[in-house]
Scaffold this active site. Sequence first.
Site, short mmCIF file in Angstrom:
data_model
loop_
_atom_site.label_atom_id
_atom_site.label_comp_id
_atom_site.label_asym_id
_atom_site.label_seq_id
_atom_site.Cartn_x
_atom_site.Cartn_y
_atom_site.Cartn_z
N HIS A 115 -2.52 4.18 -4.54
CA HIS A 115 -2.03 3.70 -3.24
C HIS A 115 -0.59 3.16 -3.35
O HIS A 115 -0.28 2.12 -2.78
CB HIS A 115 -2.95 2.61 -2.69
N GLU A 166 -9.69 4.00 -5.05
CA GLU A 166 -9.36 5.37 -4.64
C GLU A 166 -8.19 5.95 -5.44
O GLU A 166 -7.22 6.47 -4.89
CB GLU A 166 -9.05 5.40 -3.14
N ASP A 187 0.85 -1.17 0.00
CA ASP A 187 0.00 0.00 0.00
C ASP A 187 0.89 1.23 0.00
O ASP A 187 2.12 1.12 -0.08
CB ASP A 187 -0.96 0.01 1.19
#
Length: 761
Positions: free
Chosen positions: A271, A326, A194
Site C-alpha cells: 500500500h 494486502e 496509504d
Amino acid sequence: MRYFKALLLCVLFMAFSCKKKAVEKTGIIPQPNFINYQDGTFLITENTTIVAEDSKEGNWNAAELKSFLDENFDLNIEISSESQSNAIQLIVNNDETDDEAYQLEVSKSGVLITANSYHGVFYGIQTLKQLLTPKTIIKKPVLNFVDITDGPEFGWRGMMLDVSRHFLEKDSVKKVIDILAMHKMNKLHWHLVDGIGWRIEIDKYPELTKKGAWRKVKEYKKPWEDFEVTYKDSEGEIYGGFYTKDDIKEIVAYAAERYIDVIPEIEMPGHSEAALQCYPEFICEDAENTGVYCAGNDGSFEFLQNIIDEVVELFPYQYLHIGGDEVGKEAWLNCKRCQKRMRDESLQNGEELQSYFVKRMEKFVHSKDRKLIGWDEILEGGLPERAAVMSWRGFEGGIEAANAGHDVVMSPAAPLYFDYNQGTGEFEPPAWGGYNNLLAVYNFNPVPDDIAADKRHHILGGQANLWTEQIKSLSHIEYMMLPRLSALSEALWTAPDQKNEEEFIKNIDVHFDRLKALGYNFAWSALSPDYKVTYDKNNKNQVLELNNELGIYDIRYTLDGSEPSMTSELYSKPIHYSDAIDLYAQTFRNGEAIGFPLKKLLSTKFTEKTKVTYINPYNESYSGGGDQALFDNKYGNARGDDSNWQGLPQKDFEVIMDLGETTTLSYIGLNFFQHLSSTSVMLPTEVTIEISKDGKNYQTVYNQTFETIKDRDPIIKRIETDFEKQNVSIIKITAKNRGQLPEWHIREGDAWIFVDEVSIR
C-alpha cells in the site's frame, strides 16, 4: 472488570439493595456500570462553584465544564481550588488503580466527581454533561440525586480514521476527536499513509509531501485507478493535502487533553504507491510500481527507519502501526535482490519474506521505545515476538495471536467497518459495501469463546475502522460514525452483565436529540422503515410487514405512491393485499418525518404457477435467490454484493415468464445495475419487453437502446413501460450484454448484467 476494587462492596450494596427511582430520561451512553437514583434534586446556579486543584489538568477540566455550563445554561460559574458546599467538585485520589474509572454523586450539597486521575474525572464530566442534555428534555440545570460508579471494561476503545484516500482538514480532525471524547473513546488510529496519498511531513524526504500528498484527478476514474502523484501547482485538477509537523503536534495535543491517544499508521511493505512514485529507487528491480517496497534492498529499510525516526518524535503514545495488509508478493518473487535475500535468510516463500520484513522493522520500532502493531496479515510467515495484532479479517487472526500470547485489538470488518452501509434503503449515501447496522455494532464482543481463558487478557479491546474511498467530507464522516460509534462505545465500556439492548434503545433515542443539538450529521437508518412480503396460500394474497431496526416510533404509509403524512394510515398489523400496490412508508418521531422513506412497487400477479425459462442461465454465484428471484418482491440495492441481484456474464439476459394464467396488465418494470469502479457489471446496451396472450404472437411494448454511462458510482437503472390494458399470459424480456468490457474499463474480460425484480400491474 478493570475499575477499582475498593468500591466493590459499595457497588454491590447499591446493586442489590437500592431500587431505581422514576426519573426523567437522561440517555447516558455508554451506560454506566452501576447507577442508583435517589429522591431529591440539585439545581446548578450562578452561586455554584466548580472546585478543582490548581494544576494544568485540574484547571483545564474545570474550564471545559465551565464553558459547557455557560454555553448551555448561560451560567457564569466561578472556579476555585477550595472545597465548599453548593459546588461541583473534581477530586483526584491518586490511588494506584484504574485511571479511567470514576464516581459521580449528586446530593443536596452539589456534585462530587472523584477518580484516581484527571482521566477518570474527564469521563465523569462527560457523564455529567449527558445528565444535563439534551436541552429538549433538560430545560434547566437540575440534577436528580444519583450515585454512579463507573469504569471501562476494555482499555482500547478506538476508531481508525483514514485521511489518505480523502484528506481531512485539521479542524475537522479535531471535531472527530470531540465525538470520540464525548463517548469515552480513548484511541484514534490515524491512517496517515496509504497507496494514494502521503499525509505527514517528513523533513528528510520532502518529496513525500511536495509530490506524494497530491494526485491528478482523472475523468471517469476513481482516485486509485491509474493513480499518479504530482505537484500541487501542476496543470489540471489536483487533489490532496498534508499535515505539517506543527499540525500534527497541535492535533496530538488536542487529543491528549481529551485523554485520547493518537496512533499513527505508516504503511509497509505494501500500500505504498505514493511513496514509491516519489522514491522509485525502493521498487523491486525490473518491476512496475505495485506499491510494495523491495525487501531485498537495504535502502528500503533505511528509508522507512528514517521516516519512523521523525514519526516517533511527533507521537508519544506506545504503539506505532505499520499496516502490513494486502501485500502483493509477485514482484518479490521475480526480483533478484529479493531472491538473494530469501536465500541468505533461508526463507521459503513470500510469506516468510514478509515476516522477515516485519520482524526487521519491529526490532527498529522496539529500539525507539515503541511497540509495533499491524493488521492480521502480519501473522503470515511468523509474527515478531513483541508485536501486537489488529484483527480485521474476522476474529480468526485475533484468536490465533491472543492464544499465542500476543496483544490484540479486535476490529473485524463485520460489524466494525464504518465505511459499510448502515441501512438497507436505496437513499443511503455512498458507502464501500457490506452492511453493518446499529445493533450489530452494539452486540459486538471482542472476546470470542475460542480464546483460552488464560489468554483473554491479551484482548486489549476493539476498534471501528472508517475508510474514506467513498467519503469526502466531515459531514459524511459524521454520518458514517454516528450513531454506530455510540453503540460501539457501550460495547467496549459497559460490563457485559450491565449491557441491555432494550435500555440502549431507550438511551439512544434520547441521544439522538443530543447529537442533533450538537449539530452532528448522524444517520437515522435504524429508524427508517423496512419491509417483508410473504404469500398467504390460504387466502391467496400477499402479506406486507413493516418495521424498523429499533422497533420504535410510528410508521405511516400509503399504498398509492403518495407521500405519507401524520394523517396517513398508521402501521399496526400486517397488510394483506391482492392487487399491486405502490408502497410509500415513512417513520415519524414526535410528529416529524425522520430517516429515509421506503418506496416500492409490490406486484401480485406472479403466483406459484409462474414459471421462468432462462434462455441463458444465470451464474450460480449470483442467483439472486433462484428462478423465483425476479418476482419475489425483494429489490437489489446499489451494491454489487447484494444477494438479490441475478447476474450472468458475457451473454444476453433473456427470459420467458409464463404467468400460469391469463391476466390483465398495463405496466411492466424492472431494474438493472452498474458499478464500474468495483465490479464488471455494466448496464445493457438494449432492452426489449414483449407480451403475448397465447405464447405465439408477441407484441413489443418496450424497446430502447442506451448510451454507455462512464460514471464510476453505482447506478440502478429503472426500465418501465405503460401500455394499453390487455390480457397477458407470457412476458419476454431481452437485455443485450455488451459481451466484453470496453478498453477504457479498469478491468478486462466478460461484462456482466445484473437484473432484479420484474414488477407488473
